[in-house]
Design a protein around this motif. Sequence first.
Motif, PDB file in Angstrom:
ATOM      1  N   GLU A 203       0.309  -0.935  -0.009  1.00 17.17           N
ATOM      2  CA  GLU A 203       0.258  -0.061  -0.222  1.00 17.17           C
ATOM      3  C   GLU A 203       0.826   0.876  -0.501  1.00 17.17           C
ATOM      4  N   VAL A 204       2.017   1.111   0.310  1.00 11.30           N
ATOM      5  CA  VAL A 204       2.799   2.311   0.846  1.00 11.30           C
ATOM      6  C   VAL A 204       3.731   2.556  -0.503  1.00 11.30           C
ATOM      7  N   CYS A 205       4.049   1.529  -1.224  1.00  9.08           N
ATOM      8  CA  CYS A 205       4.586   1.535  -2.677  1.00  9.08           C
ATOM      9  C   CYS A 205       3.860   1.999  -3.612  1.00  9.08           C
ATOM     10  N   ASN A 206       2.391   1.032  -3.246  1.00 10.43           N
ATOM     11  CA  ASN A 206       1.336   2.376  -4.278  1.00 10.43           C
ATOM     12  C   ASN A 206       0.746   3.834  -4.770  1.00 10.43           C
TER      13      ASN A 206
ATOM     14  N   TRP B 212       7.046   4.047  -5.056  1.00 11.38           N
ATOM     15  CA  TRP B 212       8.223   3.375  -5.094  1.00 11.38           C
ATOM     16  C   TRP B 212       8.286   1.963  -5.575  1.00 11.38           C
ATOM     17  N   SER B 213       9.648   1.131  -5.416  1.00 14.03           N
ATOM     18  CA  SER B 213       9.136  -0.122  -5.848  1.00 14.03           C
ATOM     19  C   SER B 213       9.437  -0.739  -4.349  1.00 14.03           C
ATOM     20  N   ARG B 214       9.257  -1.838  -4.408  1.00 14.31           N
ATOM     21  CA  ARG B 214       9.622  -2.909  -3.083  1.00 14.31           C
ATOM     22  C   ARG B 214      10.868  -2.338  -2.858  1.00 14.31           C
ATOM     23  N   SER B 215      11.835  -2.092  -3.323  1.00 16.26           N
ATOM     24  CA  SER B 215      13.291  -2.419  -3.224  1.00 16.26           C
ATOM     25  C   SER B 215      13.723  -1.179  -2.472  1.00 16.26           C
ATOM     26  N   LYS B 216      12.625   0.004  -3.468  1.00 14.61           N
ATOM     27  CA  LYS B 216      12.951   1.242  -2.804  1.00 14.61           C
ATOM     28  C   LYS B 216      12.793   1.335  -1.790  1.00 14.61           C
ATOM     29  N   PHE B 217      11.056   0.759  -1.318  1.00 15.42           N
ATOM     30  CA  PHE B 217      10.486   0.637  -0.021  1.00 15.42           C
ATOM     31  C   PHE B 217      11.725   0.109   1.006  1.00 15.42           C
ATOM     32  N   GLU B 218      12.534  -1.551   0.961  1.00 14.27           N
ATOM     33  CA  GLU B 218      13.428  -1.696   1.547  1.00 14.27           C
ATOM     34  C   GLU B 218      14.527  -0.910   2.030  1.00 14.27           C
TER      35      GLU B 218
ATOM     36  N   LYS C 240      13.985   1.934   4.447  1.00 10.63           N
ATOM     37  CA  LYS C 240      12.723   1.088   5.528  1.00 10.63           C
ATOM     38  C   LYS C 240      14.214   0.863   6.569  1.00 10.63           C
ATOM     39  N   ARG C 241      15.943  -0.189   5.502  1.00 14.72           N
ATOM     40  CA  ARG C 241      17.025  -0.106   6.101  1.00 14.72           C
ATOM     41  C   ARG C 241      16.958   1.147   6.447  1.00 14.72           C
ATOM     42  N   ALA C 242      17.538   2.013   6.162  1.00  5.67           N
ATOM     43  CA  ALA C 242      17.840   3.858   6.373  1.00  5.67           C
ATOM     44  C   ALA C 242      16.896   4.645   8.033  1.00  5.67           C
ATOM     45  N   GLY C 243      16.460   3.895   8.052  1.00  5.04           N
ATOM     46  CA  GLY C 243      15.676   4.103   9.352  1.00  5.04           C
ATOM     47  C   GLY C 243      14.451   5.065   9.271  1.00  5.04           C
ATOM     48  N   LEU C 244      14.133   5.664   7.949  1.00  2.29           N
ATOM     49  CA  LEU C 244      13.121   6.093   7.351  1.00  2.29           C
ATOM     50  C   LEU C 244      11.487   6.526   8.323  1.00  2.29           C
ATOM     51  N   PHE C 245      11.585   5.153   8.271  1.00  4.96           N
ATOM     52  CA  PHE C 245      10.245   5.029   9.108  1.00  4.96           C
ATOM     53  C   PHE C 245      10.315   3.778   9.818  1.00  4.96           C
ATOM     54  N   ARG C 246       9.794   3.668  10.522  1.00  2.00           N
ATOM     55  CA  ARG C 246       9.612   2.312  11.035  1.00  2.00           C
ATOM     56  C   ARG C 246       8.419   1.059  11.398  1.00  2.00           C
TER      57      ARG C 246
ATOM     58  N   GLY D   2       3.209 -12.743  11.056  1.00  2.00           N
ATOM     59  CA  GLY D   2       4.331 -12.769   9.419  1.00  2.00           C
ATOM     60  C   GLY D   2       4.016 -11.368   9.063  1.00  2.00           C
ATOM     61  N   LYS D   3       3.594 -10.421   8.514  1.00  2.66           N
ATOM     62  CA  LYS D   3       2.702  -9.123   8.115  1.00  2.66           C
ATOM     63  C   LYS D   3       3.225  -8.009   8.369  1.00  2.66           C
ATOM     64  N   VAL D   4       4.059  -7.252   7.216  1.00  4.05           N
ATOM     65  CA  VAL D   4       4.794  -6.544   7.862  1.00  4.05           C
ATOM     66  C   VAL D   4       4.319  -5.145   7.808  1.00  4.05           C
ATOM     67  N   TYR D   5       4.044  -4.044   8.946  1.00  2.24           N
ATOM     68  CA  TYR D   5       2.839  -3.084   8.938  1.00  2.24           C
ATOM     69  C   TYR D   5       4.002  -2.068   9.065  1.00  2.24           C
TER      70      TYR D   5
END
Length: 97
Positions: A51-54, A58-64, A67-73, A79-82
């Motif tokens: 939903e965020v990517c849409n 963003w692509s999913r790799s851009k999202f990841e 996320k790794r950069a710590g821009l959002f929690r 098993g589902k990510v929010y």
Amino acid sequence: MQHSQTKTPQMSEDTRFLLKEFDKKFQKLEALINTKENNISEIPETLQPTEVCNRMGWSRSKFEQFKRAGLFRTFKIGGKVYVYTSDLKDLFPKDYF
């Protein structure tokens, strides 16, 4: 005229034990449900990564990467990510997100 008397069926010791155990479990479950209902307003507004990517384009790799950069929690439930949308709203202008 005879009055009919209703007889209470005899329960075995095992049956009484099981009924008590079911009653305890039911009371615990009821307390848990009541607690969850009372705390429902405390649950933050969230989105899943797709939903965020849409929304962000963003692509999913851009999202990841973000996320790794710590821009959002993020957090996982079952098993589902929010993602906390409040974090995304803080990153971007009000009209953007």
